[in-house]
Structures are given as structure tokens and as C-alpha cells.
Design a protein around this motif. Structure first.
Motif, PDB file in Angstrom:
ATOM      1  N   MET A  95     -46.074  15.004   6.992  1.00  0.00           N
ATOM      2  CA  MET A  95     -47.044  15.960   6.447  1.00  0.00           C
ATOM      3  C   MET A  95     -46.981  17.342   7.094  1.00  0.00           C
ATOM      4  SD  MET A  95     -50.609  14.020   5.517  1.00  0.00           S
ATOM      5  CE  MET A  95     -50.820  13.372   7.178  1.00  0.00           C
ATOM      6  N   PRO A  96     -46.816  17.448   8.425  1.00  0.00           N
ATOM      7  CA  PRO A  96     -46.798  18.780   9.034  1.00  0.00           C
ATOM      8  C   PRO A  96     -45.729  19.700   8.455  1.00  0.00           C
ATOM      9  CG  PRO A  96     -47.117  17.122  10.722  1.00  0.00           C
ATOM     10  CD  PRO A  96     -46.782  16.381   9.455  1.00  0.00           C
ATOM     11  N   THR A  97     -44.661  19.125   7.889  1.00  0.00           N
ATOM     12  CA  THR A  97     -43.598  19.928   7.281  1.00  0.00           C
ATOM     13  C   THR A  97     -43.714  19.942   5.762  1.00  0.00           C
ATOM     14  OG1 THR A  97     -42.134  19.292   9.096  1.00  0.00           O
ATOM     15  CG2 THR A  97     -41.102  20.302   7.166  1.00  0.00           C
ATOM     16  N   LEU A  98     -44.014  18.783   5.169  1.00  0.00           N
ATOM     17  CA  LEU A  98     -44.064  18.669   3.710  1.00  0.00           C
ATOM     18  C   LEU A  98     -45.225  19.439   3.085  1.00  0.00           C
ATOM     19  CD1 LEU A  98     -43.254  14.962   2.735  1.00  0.00           C
ATOM     20  CD2 LEU A  98     -42.057  17.014   1.970  1.00  0.00           C
ATOM     21  N   VAL A  99     -46.349  19.483   3.784  1.00  0.00           N
ATOM     22  CA  VAL A  99     -47.542  20.166   3.252  1.00  0.00           C
ATOM     23  C   VAL A  99     -47.732  21.453   4.048  1.00  0.00           C
ATOM     24  CG1 VAL A  99     -49.982  19.941   2.716  1.00  0.00           C
ATOM     25  CG2 VAL A  99     -48.532  17.899   2.729  1.00  0.00           C
ATOM     26  N   ARG A 100     -47.350  22.573   3.444  1.00  0.00           N
ATOM     27  CA  ARG A 100     -47.330  23.845   4.178  1.00  0.00           C
ATOM     28  C   ARG A 100     -48.724  24.362   4.523  1.00  0.00           C
ATOM     29  NH1 ARG A 100     -43.289  26.476  -0.109  1.00  0.00           N
ATOM     30  NH2 ARG A 100     -44.663  25.167  -1.379  1.00  0.00           N
ATOM     31  N   ASN A 101     -49.706  24.073   3.678  1.00  0.00           N
ATOM     32  CA  ASN A 101     -51.067  24.548   3.936  1.00  0.00           C
ATOM     33  C   ASN A 101     -51.964  23.401   4.377  1.00  0.00           C
ATOM     34  OD1 ASN A 101     -50.558  27.300   3.126  1.00  0.00           O
ATOM     35  ND2 ASN A 101     -50.466  26.540   1.019  1.00  0.00           N
ATOM     36  N   ILE A 102     -51.448  22.539   5.183  1.00  0.00           N
ATOM     37  CA  ILE A 102     -52.188  21.366   5.642  1.00  0.00           C
ATOM     38  C   ILE A 102     -53.445  21.820   6.398  1.00  0.00           C
ATOM     39  CG2 ILE A 102     -50.914  21.155   7.823  1.00  0.00           C
ATOM     40  CD1 ILE A 102     -50.922  18.109   7.348  1.00  0.00           C
ATOM     41  N   PRO A 103     -54.620  21.267   6.037  1.00  0.00           N
ATOM     42  CA  PRO A 103     -55.881  21.755   6.616  1.00  0.00           C
ATOM     43  C   PRO A 103     -56.283  21.097   7.940  1.00  0.00           C
ATOM     44  CG  PRO A 103     -56.346  20.187   4.889  1.00  0.00           C
ATOM     45  CD  PRO A 103     -54.846  20.329   4.935  1.00  0.00           C
ATOM     46  N   PHE A 104     -55.362  20.450   8.588  1.00  0.00           N
ATOM     47  CA  PHE A 104     -55.647  19.806   9.872  1.00  0.00           C
ATOM     48  C   PHE A 104     -54.346  19.704  10.665  1.00  0.00           C
ATOM     49  CE2 PHE A 104     -54.743  16.627   6.642  1.00  0.00           C
ATOM     50  CZ  PHE A 104     -53.701  15.913   7.224  1.00  0.00           C
ATOM     51  N   LYS A 105     -54.462  19.333  11.909  1.00  0.00           N
ATOM     52  CA  LYS A 105     -53.285  19.160  12.761  1.00  0.00           C
ATOM     53  C   LYS A 105     -53.145  17.675  13.113  1.00  0.00           C
ATOM     54  CE  LYS A 105     -53.221  23.784  14.829  1.00  0.00           C
ATOM     55  NZ  LYS A 105     -52.009  24.178  14.096  1.00  0.00           N
ATOM     56  N   VAL A 106     -52.021  17.109  12.728  1.00  0.00           N
ATOM     57  CA  VAL A 106     -51.775  15.688  12.973  1.00  0.00           C
ATOM     58  C   VAL A 106     -51.858  15.371  14.462  1.00  0.00           C
ATOM     59  CG1 VAL A 106     -49.990  13.888  12.912  1.00  0.00           C
ATOM     60  CG2 VAL A 106     -50.399  15.315  10.892  1.00  0.00           C
ATOM     61  N   GLU A 107     -51.328  16.262  15.281  1.00  0.00           N
ATOM     62  CA  GLU A 107     -51.230  15.999  16.717  1.00  0.00           C
ATOM     63  C   GLU A 107     -52.565  16.065  17.437  1.00  0.00           C
ATOM     64  OE1 GLU A 107     -49.585  18.222  14.929  1.00  0.00           O
ATOM     65  OE2 GLU A 107     -47.519  18.540  15.623  1.00  0.00           O
ATOM     66  N   THR A 108     -53.524  16.860  16.923  1.00  0.00           N
ATOM     67  CA  THR A 108     -54.752  17.098  17.688  1.00  0.00           C
ATOM     68  C   THR A 108     -56.064  16.754  16.979  1.00  0.00           C
ATOM     69  OG1 THR A 108     -54.780  19.416  16.952  1.00  0.00           O
ATOM     70  CG2 THR A 108     -53.666  18.931  19.040  1.00  0.00           C
ATOM     71  N   ASP A 109     -56.039  16.496  15.684  1.00  0.00           N
ATOM     72  CA  ASP A 109     -57.283  16.261  14.955  1.00  0.00           C
ATOM     73  C   ASP A 109     -57.603  14.783  14.721  1.00  0.00           C
ATOM     74  OD1 ASP A 109     -57.844  18.914  14.894  1.00  0.00           O
ATOM     75  OD2 ASP A 109     -57.169  19.261  12.842  1.00  0.00           O
ATOM     76  N   PHE A 110     -56.858  13.903  15.405  1.00  0.00           N
ATOM     77  CA  PHE A 110     -57.104  12.471  15.272  1.00  0.00           C
ATOM     78  C   PHE A 110     -57.050  11.792  16.631  1.00  0.00           C
ATOM     79  CE2 PHE A 110     -55.241  13.851  11.275  1.00  0.00           C
ATOM     80  CZ  PHE A 110     -56.056  13.251  10.327  1.00  0.00           C
ATOM     81  N   GLU A 111     -57.760  10.674  16.712  1.00  0.00           N
ATOM     82  CA  GLU A 111     -57.580   9.754  17.829  1.00  0.00           C
ATOM     83  C   GLU A 111     -56.617   8.678  17.330  1.00  0.00           C
ATOM     84  OE1 GLU A 111     -58.732  10.368  20.700  1.00  0.00           O
ATOM     85  OE2 GLU A 111     -60.279  11.874  20.235  1.00  0.00           O
ATOM     86  N   TYR A 112     -55.598   8.408  18.090  1.00  0.00           N
ATOM     87  CA  TYR A 112     -54.605   7.408  17.712  1.00  0.00           C
ATOM     88  C   TYR A 112     -55.088   6.040  18.194  1.00  0.00           C
ATOM     89  CZ  TYR A 112     -51.364  11.123  16.424  1.00  0.00           C
ATOM     90  OH  TYR A 112     -50.769  12.195  15.807  1.00  0.00           O
ATOM     91  N   VAL A 113     -55.175   5.083  17.271  1.00  0.00           N
ATOM     92  CA  VAL A 113     -55.712   3.765  17.614  1.00  0.00           C
ATOM     93  C   VAL A 113     -54.605   2.772  17.945  1.00  0.00           C
ATOM     94  CG1 VAL A 113     -57.110   1.829  16.806  1.00  0.00           C
ATOM     95  CG2 VAL A 113     -57.738   4.172  16.169  1.00  0.00           C
ATOM     96  N   GLY A 114     -53.529   2.757  17.161  1.00  0.00           N
ATOM     97  CA  GLY A 114     -52.424   1.835  17.405  1.00  0.00           C
ATOM     98  C   GLY A 114     -51.593   1.626  16.153  1.00  0.00           C
ATOM     99  N   MET A 115     -50.356   1.200  16.344  1.00  0.00           N
ATOM    100  CA  MET A 115     -49.461   0.925  15.222  1.00  0.00           C
ATOM    101  C   MET A 115     -49.743  -0.452  14.645  1.00  0.00           C
ATOM    102  SD  MET A 115     -47.219   3.457  14.758  1.00  0.00           S
ATOM    103  CE  MET A 115     -45.724   2.710  14.124  1.00  0.00           C
TER     104      MET A 115
END
Length: 323
Positions: A95-115
Motif C-alpha cells: 500500500m505505501p507504494t501502490l496507493v499514492r495518496n494513502i491517508p495513513f502510515k503503515v509503519e506508525t499508525d498501527f500496533e502490530y499484533v502478530g502474523m
């Protein structure tokens, strides 16, 4: 003293909240339509999470569109209380590359829970393609440059990403034919309207077993044990060194969700991933349940960062976007 007292009250409130969590239904947002592979994983996971979460109701909400970013944004903007979670696949890294006007940051706007799991992919061709194995397919591709049609389920889909990586590995441009979903793409492949595609085992195993398509290789580091696919070589074994594409799924919460709540959800996730019924259902989808350190939030986040770095140059070179 007042500041210390205020901090103590806040800390006590957080711990009290964590002790009562969950006290209402939890919603897992899926950024794709109902019935697809990610939706099926989410519904299986929702069922497996109920018991370790004390019998809580776990719902699934489909919020599709814009390469998965609509559903992801819904969770990024949700209250950080643990009651709204996101189940996303490899699209979290693209998404960070595919969606140019992405309204959030994948790296900082989420808490990662687990795979949650890894889904292998297969390279398949139309039934009347002259090539009967991967070596012959590679030769056929070399002889038909500029005339090859490579199908996919749409921009940002698993088949689109795998197809881009395959073209990049071979350094051969093909005519990409995007469809609105896997079903119409598979129909045209079986009918011979497109030459081949690379898609998840969840979508291809049945067609391979029925011999409606030709199967050439799997995209994993090692061969699979699934009866219908166990004889397929890997693309790495066929000479494409370092070629490994799996469609993984991970669980996320909004940024600033209390750490104790994340710990609770992560603990429940680990129990769910060992649930025999959940494992059996995932095997039925051709998926492999995660058992490694990526179950931990920090390792999950590190893995996604590496995937972003892996896919960004491939997507930029293709110049195709979801917005």
C-alpha cells in the motif's frame, strides 16, 4: 505530588481497562469483499479467537476498495481500545507504494499484533499452452516476447504482485490483463484467452487437481507437501534464485491501543494459531499457520518493514497504482 497522583490514576485506569478487556464484541475489519481468501482467513480466525478471549463475540466487517487502503484506514482512525482490529495480507507492505495518496502510515499508525499465516502461490498456464514444464515455459516465454498475456485479479491483488515479481525476475515485459477478481481471470485462463497467471493456492489447487490448467512451479523456498502440489518444483530450483512470494496475513490494532490490551490479544492469537480446528481449516485453504517468531508484535513489524523494502522498487518500476 499532584503530577505523581495523576499519573498513578491514569496507570490504574489502563490496568483496570486491560483487566476487563474484552467487555463487548470485537470487530475484525477485512479490507476486501466477503468470500475471498482473506475474508475466509478472518472468519476462521474470529472463531478461533473467541475461546481464548473469554468467549467474546468476534465479528468480521468487510470494507473493500482502493487496494485495501479503505479498510486499513478505517482501523487506523478507530478508537485505540482493542475492539477494532485489522486483518490484512501482503497488501499491508505494498500500500505505501501502490496507493499514492494513502491517508495513513503503515509503519506508525498501527500496533502490530502478530502474523497469522503464509499462503503459497503457484505459476499456472492455460491448458493448451505448448510448454509442459517450467523449462519449456521459460523457452516459450523467450520465443514469444511482446505476445504474452499475463492475467491477474486486479491492481494490488496477490496475482498482480506475483506477476510483477515474475516479470522482474525474468527481465521480460508482458501484457498485463487485470480482471475484477480471481474468478473471471481463472475463467479466461481455462478458456485460453490469457496465457498464464500466478495466484494463491487457495485459488489454484482445485483447478490444478482437476487438470483444468497447467501447473509449472510454486513460489515458496521449498516444495509443498499438499498432495495436488507436491510434485511441483519451486521457481528457485528452476533458476530464479531468491524468488519467494507468499501471501501472508497479519493482525493489527490502531496506534496507541494500550500495551496490556495488545498483550492480551497477542496471547489469544497464539492460542488460536495452535487450535487444531483452525490449523485444519487453514490447510484446507492451502495456507501454512505461522509458528515462528513473527507471532511476536516486534518481529511482525520488522517483517513488514522488510517486505515494504522488497516490494517498493518492483512496484515503482511497474508504475501501476491503485488510486
Amino acid at each position: 505530588m499532584k503530577k505523581i497522583f495523576a499519573f498513578t490514576l491514569a496507570a490504574t485506569a489502563v490496568f483496570a481497562y486491560a483487566d476487563t478487556f474484552p467487555s463487548k464484541p470485537i470487530t475484525i475489519v477485512v479490507p476486501f469483499t466477503a468470500g475471498g481468501p482473506t475474508d475466509r482467513v478472518a472468519r476462521d480466525l474470529a472463531e478461533a479467537l473467541r475461546k481464548p478471549l473469554g468467549g467474546a463475540t468476534v465479528l468480521v466487517d468487510n470494507a473493500a476498495g482502493a487496494g485495501g487502503s479503505i479498510g486499513a484506514n478505517k482501523v487506523a482512525k478507530a478508537a485505540p481500545d482493542g475492539y477494532t482490529l485489522l486483518l490484512h495480507h501482503i497488501g499491508m507492505a505494498t500500500m505505501p507504494t501502490l496507493v499514492r495518496n494513502i491517508p495513513f502510515k503503515v509503519e506508525t499508525d498501527f500496533e502490530y499484533v502478530g502474523m497469522v499465516n503464509d499462503v503459497p502461490m503457484t505459476l499456472i498456464g492455460r491448458p493448451n499452452l505448448p510448454a509442459k514444464n517450467y523449462k519449456e515455459l521459460a523457452t516459450w516465454i523467450g520465443q514469444n516476447k511482446g505476445k504474452i498475456n499475463l492475467g491477474n485479479a486486479g491492481v494490488g491483488s496477490a496475482s498482480h504482485l506475483c506477476g510483477l515479481m515474475f516479470q522482474n525476475a525474468l527481465a521480460v515485459d508482458m501484457t498485463t490483463v487485470p480482471y475484477k477478481g480471481t474468478a473471471p481471470a481463472m475463467t479466461d485462463l481455462i478458456g485460453g484467452q490469457i496465457d498464464f497467471m500466478c495466484d494463491q493456492t487457495t485459488n489454484t489447487s482445485t483447478q490444478i487437481e482437476a487438470k483444468k490448467v497447467q501447473a509449472y512451479a510454486v513460489t515458496t523456498a521449498k516444495q509443498l507437501s499438499t498432495p495436488a502440489l507436491k510434485d511441483l518444483p519451486t521457481l528457485q530450483d528452476q533458476g530464479l534464485k531468491g524468488f519467494e512470494v507468499t501471501i501472508w496475513h497479519g493482525l493489527y490494532a490502531p496506534k496507541a491501543t494500550p500495551a496490556d490490551v495488545i498483550t492480551k490479544i497477542n496471547a489469544a492469537l497464539k492460542v488460536a494459531l495452535k487450535d487444531p480446528d483452525f490449523i485444519k481449516k487453514q490447510e484446507g485453504l492451502g495456507a501454512v499457520v505461522v509458528t515462528d517468531k513473527r507471532m511476536e508484535p516486534a518481529e511482525h513489524k520488522k517483517f513488514v518493514a522488510a517486505e515494504i523494502a522488497k516490494w517498493s522498487p518492483v512496484l515503482k518500476a511497474a508504475g501501476v497504482y491503485a488510486d
